[in-house]
Design a protein around this motif. Structure first.
Motif, PDB file in Angstrom:
ATOM      1  N   HIS A 195       0.843  -1.194   0.000  1.00  0.00           N
ATOM      2  CA  HIS A 195       0.000   0.000   0.000  1.00  0.00           C
ATOM      3  C   HIS A 195       0.879   1.244   0.000  1.00  0.00           C
ATOM      4  O   HIS A 195       2.045   1.217   0.421  1.00  0.00           O
ATOM      5  CB  HIS A 195      -0.941   0.021   1.207  1.00  0.00           C
ATOM      6  CG  HIS A 195      -0.225   0.117   2.514  1.00  0.00           C
ATOM      7  ND1 HIS A 195       0.273  -0.990   3.178  1.00  0.00           N
ATOM      8  CD2 HIS A 195       0.108   1.194   3.288  1.00  0.00           C
ATOM      9  CE1 HIS A 195       0.864  -0.604   4.287  1.00  0.00           C
ATOM     10  NE2 HIS A 195       0.781   0.712   4.384  1.00  0.00           N
ATOM     11  N   SER A 241       0.236   5.807   0.279  1.00  0.00           N
ATOM     12  CA  SER A 241      -0.652   6.965   0.318  1.00  0.00           C
ATOM     13  C   SER A 241       0.195   8.226   0.307  1.00  0.00           C
ATOM     14  O   SER A 241       1.264   8.273   0.931  1.00  0.00           O
ATOM     15  CB  SER A 241      -1.554   6.931   1.556  1.00  0.00           C
ATOM     16  OG  SER A 241      -0.788   7.052   2.738  1.00  0.00           O
ATOM     17  N   TRP A 242      -0.286   9.224  -0.436  1.00  0.00           N
ATOM     18  CA  TRP A 242       0.429  10.499  -0.567  1.00  0.00           C
ATOM     19  C   TRP A 242      -0.594  11.616  -0.506  1.00  0.00           C
ATOM     20  O   TRP A 242      -1.486  11.695  -1.352  1.00  0.00           O
ATOM     21  CB  TRP A 242       1.220  10.534  -1.876  1.00  0.00           C
ATOM     22  CG  TRP A 242       2.119  11.733  -2.014  1.00  0.00           C
ATOM     23  CD1 TRP A 242       2.596  12.525  -1.030  1.00  0.00           C
ATOM     24  CD2 TRP A 242       2.663  12.253  -3.238  1.00  0.00           C
ATOM     25  NE1 TRP A 242       3.403  13.501  -1.528  1.00  0.00           N
ATOM     26  CE2 TRP A 242       3.470  13.371  -2.888  1.00  0.00           C
ATOM     27  CE3 TRP A 242       2.559  11.885  -4.574  1.00  0.00           C
ATOM     28  CZ2 TRP A 242       4.152  14.119  -3.839  1.00  0.00           C
ATOM     29  CZ3 TRP A 242       3.239  12.631  -5.517  1.00  0.00           C
ATOM     30  CH2 TRP A 242       4.034  13.730  -5.156  1.00  0.00           C
ATOM     31  N   ARG A 243      -0.459  12.458   0.492  1.00  0.00           N
ATOM     32  CA  ARG A 243      -1.292  13.645   0.623  1.00  0.00           C
ATOM     33  C   ARG A 243      -0.409  14.847   0.320  1.00  0.00           C
ATOM     34  O   ARG A 243       0.569  15.094   1.028  1.00  0.00           O
ATOM     35  CB  ARG A 243      -1.892  13.745   2.026  1.00  0.00           C
ATOM     36  CG  ARG A 243      -2.904  12.636   2.327  1.00  0.00           C
ATOM     37  CD  ARG A 243      -3.332  12.647   3.788  1.00  0.00           C
ATOM     38  NE  ARG A 243      -3.858  13.940   4.192  1.00  0.00           N
ATOM     39  CZ  ARG A 243      -5.111  14.339   3.991  1.00  0.00           C
ATOM     40  NH1 ARG A 243      -5.970  13.523   3.376  1.00  0.00           N
ATOM     41  NH2 ARG A 243      -5.526  15.527   4.395  1.00  0.00           N
ATOM     42  N   ALA A 287      -5.243  13.801  -2.361  1.00  0.00           N
ATOM     43  CA  ALA A 287      -4.938  12.541  -1.669  1.00  0.00           C
ATOM     44  C   ALA A 287      -4.902  11.409  -2.689  1.00  0.00           C
ATOM     45  O   ALA A 287      -5.868  11.188  -3.426  1.00  0.00           O
ATOM     46  CB  ALA A 287      -5.988  12.256  -0.608  1.00  0.00           C
ATOM     47  N   GLN A 303      -3.992   7.217  -3.176  1.00  0.00           N
ATOM     48  CA  GLN A 303      -3.828   5.979  -2.409  1.00  0.00           C
ATOM     49  C   GLN A 303      -3.776   4.783  -3.343  1.00  0.00           C
ATOM     50  O   GLN A 303      -4.522   4.711  -4.332  1.00  0.00           O
ATOM     51  CB  GLN A 303      -4.985   5.814  -1.420  1.00  0.00           C
ATOM     52  CG  GLN A 303      -4.864   4.544  -0.607  1.00  0.00           C
ATOM     53  CD  GLN A 303      -5.309   4.715   0.835  1.00  0.00           C
ATOM     54  OE1 GLN A 303      -5.472   5.833   1.317  1.00  0.00           O
ATOM     55  NE2 GLN A 303      -5.492   3.617   1.513  1.00  0.00           N
ATOM     56  N   ASP A 312      -3.582   0.413  -3.089  1.00  0.00           N
ATOM     57  CA  ASP A 312      -3.666  -0.788  -2.255  1.00  0.00           C
ATOM     58  C   ASP A 312      -3.662  -2.005  -3.168  1.00  0.00           C
ATOM     59  O   ASP A 312      -4.312  -2.012  -4.226  1.00  0.00           O
ATOM     60  CB  ASP A 312      -4.945  -0.788  -1.417  1.00  0.00           C
ATOM     61  CG  ASP A 312      -4.958   0.339  -0.403  1.00  0.00           C
ATOM     62  OD1 ASP A 312      -4.303   0.198   0.635  1.00  0.00           O
ATOM     63  OD2 ASP A 312      -5.612   1.369  -0.669  1.00  0.00           O
ATOM     64  N   GLN A 357      -6.911   5.186  -5.828  1.00  0.00           N
ATOM     65  CA  GLN A 357      -7.907   6.199  -5.514  1.00  0.00           C
ATOM     66  C   GLN A 357      -7.233   7.566  -5.479  1.00  0.00           C
ATOM     67  O   GLN A 357      -6.081   7.697  -5.076  1.00  0.00           O
ATOM     68  CB  GLN A 357      -8.570   5.919  -4.165  1.00  0.00           C
ATOM     69  CG  GLN A 357      -9.377   4.632  -4.119  1.00  0.00           C
ATOM     70  CD  GLN A 357      -9.853   4.309  -2.718  1.00  0.00           C
ATOM     71  OE1 GLN A 357      -9.073   3.882  -1.872  1.00  0.00           O
ATOM     72  NE2 GLN A 357     -11.135   4.533  -2.470  1.00  0.00           N
TER      73      GLN A 357
END
Length: 728
Positions: A276, A278-280, A296, A298, A300, A308
């Motif tokens: 997984h 995630s990058w904000r 945002a 993401q 997975d 997403q």
């Protein structure tokens, strides 16, 4: 020292000799080894092919056989388009001696400090050797450093407190290679891309290896399909600022912070379930780089890969994104990344303000005959099914400056557009463009105005599959009753001298179909001219005109077009200064016609003519007073029906085999009009009376005796095969 010397003298002689031999050999080694390492001899041995590999060092020393310490070590290698550069402030290595007898250079341990590594791609290519198995083998079991200063991969740069251990085995001269279980870590590092700061406070751990294989089994990026690797990363993210106010987009980072977290495992080209990321990232984008909000992203991996992206809508930003995509399976096709798109399904909804919208018509058209100039907002609701847009997808553009170039006419206005994807097998894409007010000019933006109109409608439609968009795309362009402020603007389409518009206004209605290159294939146009003043073959005429143009079918490859069915009607016409009882009327109906759009442009046609009388036709050949007295009462008498063949090419109009009849009069004629020069033959008959005129410029020769025989003996102006017939 004296005690050691005394004891040494007590050794047996043979041991003393052996000790002196060992000491001599060691001294010779020290001398030879250190001379070799610190003179050009080292360069000559290691840099035999500098275009492929170069190694240079500063001072170097060897105290024990097989052990070397070197300072300022620099290595550069070049294979295919890849260049790798390694640098170390200090390196200490131990060389195993026995494997040398097996043609293997083995370094069990190498420790380096102050390390920097770079891998870049260049245009110059150095081809690798063909597959082989007779070269020496290089084996480095463990290259270790606790002080990696930075690592650069292309435009990606990571610098900070780095450490790592890398091991590999490689057979030279085209042999196979293997990467042992290796690891690299950075603490409190920074990452940038092409000079733009992306991450700070980066903690990164990576492990990677690949099995023994030949280069041609997995060249370039295909090597990722063999790698077993894992990546753990945690960092604070800079914001991204993309300012599009100038011609060149300026990309910088902003002080605002986001966050990156990643835990990825790649096993022989497959993302392991549980991977997984995630990058904000704060986003500033557009003209002046206004704040768009927090983007945002993401990823997975489980049975499939899910991606997403979300950018919440905020009033006044003109930006929003909500995407949820699923990629079937977990395999990453490094050799053919497009396969990743083909496995993608899901939905993308959003709104975005672009500084240029020209990429939208480029999806549909092979040539840029339609352009959306400047920027605008796009609202989209896209549904994907296995890499293809699915029925129900929509795109809306509320407002954009539009320009269409069709048949040499430039139409401009402010447009709105709505695109849909309709169900079918395959699906059909349709883009409807509406322009409430538009202006049409000839010959570019500064050309003469041809017409101004309202409610122009352009519809693009074709195969809805992404890769087929531009192959069979067709367009339909429609508008009604556009006003023509000055008919003289159309003289550019009428040749040089034979037909000239001198004034008048009108309206134009058009409905045409075009191909993806913007070429007209089918269509109709209706032009109404009011109070049109024109000159035809030297005759001044004033009246109303109606042109009903029909293009039934076209061959774009051969550039032939069928204009059968086109008609031209003249009403309420006054010819010259003649005092007529009633205005003259006339109509030309093209029974068959063909446009050959290849250079030189040419029109061939057969036409029927209906005239209220023959006066204007006879006026081309002679003044009214020049005709025999018996003809004067016939010139204005009765409707005349005629037929002719014609050719219009390069400003030259040729009429041949013209035959006109009414109840009292019979006319035969041929006419060649070039610039101001008129040449032709006329035969006029009433009962038993006949007359002929041979015209050449201003010279006329009358033939009263044997007029019919004279006319029949004159050569035709057009060959028989020029009768217009649309090619098969």
């Amino acid at each position: 020292m004296r005690a050691f010397s005394a004891r040494f003298q007590q050794w047996p002689r043979r041991w003393r000799v052996l000790a002196w031999i060992v000491l001599g050999v060691y001294a010779a080694y020290l001398l030879a080894g250190n001379v070799f390492l610190n003179t050009p001899l080292f360069d000559r041995v290691t840099n035999r092919k500098p275009e492929k590999f170069v190694m240079r060092t500063g001072p170097a020393i060897t105290l024990l056989p097989g052990h070397v310490i070197a300072w300022n070590v620099h290595m550069r290698g070049h294979v295919n388009h890849t260049v790798y550069v390694l640098h170390a402030d200090r390196a200490s290595a131990r060389l195993a001696l026995l494997p040398l007898f097996r043609r293997e250079v083995r370094v069990p341990r190498l420790h380096a400090t102050g390390v920097a590594a770079e891998v870049t791609r260049v245009d110059e290519v150095v081809p690798p050797p063909p597959r082989g198995h007779e070269g020496w083998t290089l084996r480095f079991d463990a290259i270790h450093s606790d002080s990696i200063e930075y690592a650069r991969l292309g435009k990606l740069l990571i610098n900070g407190q780095g450490s790592g251990t890398v091991g590999f085995r490689k057979q030279l001269r085209g042999g196979p290679s293997e990467l042992y279980d290796s690891q690299v870590a950075f603490r409190d590092a920074h990452a940038s891309y092409d000079g733009v700061q992306l991450l700070q406070a980066l903690d990164l751990q990576a492990r990677f290896s690949y099995p023994w294989h030949y280069r041609d089994q997995a060249p370039g990026v295909a090597k990722f399909e063999l790698i077993h690797g894992s990546l753990q990363a945690h960092a604070r993210s800079h914001g991204l600022r993309l300012d599009t106010a100038s011609r060149q987009v300026k990309i910088t980072s902003s002080a605002t912070t986001g966050q990156l977290q990643a835990s990825l495992t790649l096993d022989r080209g497959q993302l392991r379930p549980g991977s997984h990321a995630s990058w904000r990232v704060p986003l500033q984008l557009g003209d002046g780089a206004p704040d768009r909000g927090m983007l945002a992203l993401q990823l997975d991996a489980a049975k499939d890969i899910r991606v997403q992206a979300r950018l919440p809508a905020r009033e006044g930003t003109g930006a929003a994104l909500d995407a949820d995509l699923r990629v079937a399976g977990t395999r990453i096709p490094f050799r053919e990344p497009v396969q990743l798109v083909e496995r993608t399904s899901g939905r993308v909804q959003g709104e975005w303000t672009f500084t240029s919208l020209n990429w939208i018509p480029q999806l549909f058209l092979r040539k840029p005959w339609l352009q959306l100039d400047g920027g605008g907002t796009v609202r989209a609701d896209l549904r994907l099914q296995q890499g293809e847009l699915a029925a129900g997808s929509t795109v809306d553009i509320p407002e954009a400056a539009a320009t269409a170039e069709v048949a040499g006419v430039r139409m401009t206005g402010t447009a709105s557009a709505h695109g849909t994807l309709e169900a079918g097998s395959p699906t059909r894409a349709q883009l409807d463009v509406r322009v409430p007010r538009f202006n049409a000019r000839a010959g570019g933006a500064n050309g003469d105005t041809l017409f101004d109109g309202r409610d122009l409608f352009l519809q693009l439609s074709g195969d809805g599959r992404l890769r087929e968009f531009r192959k069979d795309m067709r367009a339909r362009l429609r508008f009604n009753n556009a006003s023509i402020p000055d008919l003289t603007a159309y003289n550019r389409y009428l040749g040089k001298e034979q037909v000239r518009l001198l004034g008048g206004t009108g309206t134009l209605t058009g409905d045409v179909e075009l191909d993806t290159d913007g070429r007209v294939g089918h269509g109709t146009a209706k032009l109404l001219g009011n109070g049109a003043r024109l000159q035809v073959a030297g005759l001044d005429m004033v009246g109303d005109a109606q042109v009903d143009a029909a293009l039934r079918r076209g061959d774009f490859k051969q550039r032939y077009f069928d204009l059968s069915g086109t008609s031209v009607q003249l009403r309420n016409v006054q010819v010259g200064q003649q005092d007529r009882k009633a205005p003259w009327q006339g109509r030309v109906q093209f029974k068959q016609g063909r446009i050959d759009a290849q250079a030189p442009f040419r029109v061939d046609a057969t036409a029927d003519l209906t005239m209220s009388d023959a006066g204007p036709l006879l006026g081309v050949f002679a003044e009214r007073g020049d005709y025999p007295r018996w003809t004067l009462s016939l010139l204005d008498a009765g409707q005349v029906n005629a037929s002719t063949r014609l050719r219009w090419q390069a400003g030259r109009l040729v009429l041949d085999d013209l035959q006109a009849e009414n109840e009292r009069l019979s006319v035969r004629a041929r006419l060649d009009l070039v610039n101001q020069h008129k040449r032709g033959d006329l035969y006029l008959r009433w009962g038993l009376l006949g007359a002929g005129i041979e015209l050449d410029g201003k010279q006329r020769q009358w033939h009263l005796a044997g007029a019919r025989e004279w006319f029949d003996g004159r050569p035709a102006l057009l060959p028989a095969e020029s009768a217009a017939a649309t090619p098969n």
